[in-house]
Design a protein around this motif. Structure first.
Motif, PDB file in Angstrom:
ATOM      1  N   UNK A  61     -11.761 -13.241   8.177  1.00 44.49           N
ATOM      2  CA  UNK A  61     -12.540 -12.332   9.027  1.00 44.49           C
ATOM      3  C   UNK A  61     -12.710 -10.982   8.344  1.00 44.49           C
ATOM      4  N   UNK A  62     -11.644 -10.467   7.743  1.00 43.00           N
ATOM      5  CA  UNK A  62     -11.725  -9.180   7.046  1.00 43.00           C
ATOM      6  C   UNK A  62     -12.635  -9.291   5.831  1.00 43.00           C
ATOM      7  N   UNK A  63     -12.520 -10.392   5.094  1.00 43.38           N
ATOM      8  CA  UNK A  63     -13.388 -10.607   3.931  1.00 43.38           C
ATOM      9  C   UNK A  63     -14.857 -10.648   4.347  1.00 43.38           C
ATOM     10  N   UNK A  64     -15.152 -11.312   5.466  1.00 40.19           N
ATOM     11  CA  UNK A  64     -16.530 -11.394   5.955  1.00 40.19           C
ATOM     12  C   UNK A  64     -17.063 -10.017   6.324  1.00 40.19           C
ATOM     13  N   UNK A  65     -16.250  -9.231   7.036  1.00 39.28           N
ATOM     14  CA  UNK A  65     -16.669  -7.878   7.416  1.00 39.28           C
ATOM     15  C   UNK A  65     -16.908  -7.023   6.179  1.00 39.28           C
ATOM     16  N   UNK A  66     -16.022  -7.136   5.206  1.00 36.86           N
ATOM     17  CA  UNK A  66     -16.159  -6.356   3.969  1.00 36.86           C
ATOM     18  C   UNK A  66     -17.375  -6.774   3.149  1.00 36.86           C
ATOM     19  N   UNK A  67     -17.767  -8.037   3.244  1.00 38.09           N
ATOM     20  CA  UNK A  67     -18.866  -8.558   2.436  1.00 38.09           C
ATOM     21  C   UNK A  67     -20.245  -8.244   3.003  1.00 38.09           C
ATOM     22  N   UNK A  68     -20.324  -7.876   4.275  1.00 36.75           N
ATOM     23  CA  UNK A  68     -21.624  -7.667   4.908  1.00 36.75           C
ATOM     24  C   UNK A  68     -22.229  -6.314   4.509  1.00 36.75           C
ATOM     25  N   UNK A  69     -23.338  -6.320   3.763  1.00 37.14           N
ATOM     26  CA  UNK A  69     -23.939  -5.058   3.341  1.00 37.14           C
ATOM     27  C   UNK A  69     -24.593  -4.282   4.488  1.00 37.14           C
ATOM     28  N   UNK A  70     -24.868  -4.958   5.580  1.00 37.79           N
ATOM     29  CA  UNK A  70     -25.508  -4.315   6.730  1.00 37.79           C
ATOM     30  C   UNK A  70     -24.506  -3.760   7.734  1.00 37.79           C
ATOM     31  N   UNK A  71     -23.225  -4.079   7.568  1.00 32.59           N
ATOM     32  CA  UNK A  71     -22.217  -3.648   8.535  1.00 32.59           C
ATOM     33  C   UNK A  71     -22.375  -4.328   9.880  1.00 32.59           C
ATOM     34  N   UNK A  72     -22.879  -5.560   9.874  1.00 34.34           N
ATOM     35  CA  UNK A  72     -23.130  -6.285  11.118  1.00 34.34           C
ATOM     36  C   UNK A  72     -21.878  -6.921  11.704  1.00 34.34           C
ATOM     37  N   UNK A  73     -20.802  -6.962  10.920  1.00 38.91           N
ATOM     38  CA  UNK A  73     -19.577  -7.613  11.375  1.00 38.91           C
ATOM     39  C   UNK A  73     -18.500  -6.568  11.612  1.00 38.91           C
ATOM     40  N   UNK A  74     -17.922  -6.610  12.808  1.00 33.84           N
ATOM     41  CA  UNK A  74     -16.854  -5.688  13.172  1.00 33.84           C
ATOM     42  C   UNK A  74     -15.631  -6.481  13.591  1.00 33.84           C
ATOM     43  N   UNK A  75     -14.472  -5.962  13.223  1.00 29.32           N
ATOM     44  CA  UNK A  75     -13.211  -6.488  13.729  1.00 29.32           C
ATOM     45  C   UNK A  75     -12.721  -5.530  14.792  1.00 29.32           C
TER      46      UNK A  75
END
Length: 69
Positions: free
Chosen positions: A49-63
């Motif tokens: 989950x953290x890797x996915x949030x870090x990988x999103x260039x749009x900042x669309x994923x939040x934890x």
């Protein structure tokens, strides 16, 4: 921990499901299939989950500690 994917911000880069294949998947248009959703992440998938949030260039994923009300 919860993960939330903002449907309006997601541009379909695919980086999130590339680094978190157990947690996220792509749809037929190349977007993350779970966009627009928020759910509790199992403890064993918190790293993904953290890797996915870090990988999103749009900042669309939040934890988030808690799901939004």
């Amino acid at each position: 921990m919860h993960i939330a994917i903002d449907e309006a911000k997601c541009m379909g880069h695919g980086r999130c499901y590339g680094v978190a294949p157990t947690l996220l998947h792509d749809d037929e248009e190349g977007f993350v299939a779970e966009r627009g959703q928020c759910w509790k992440v199992p403890d064993e998938l918190l790293g993904e989950a953290q890797d996915a949030a870090d990988a999103c260039p749009e900042g669309a994923i939040e934890l988030l500690e808690q799901a939004p009300a």
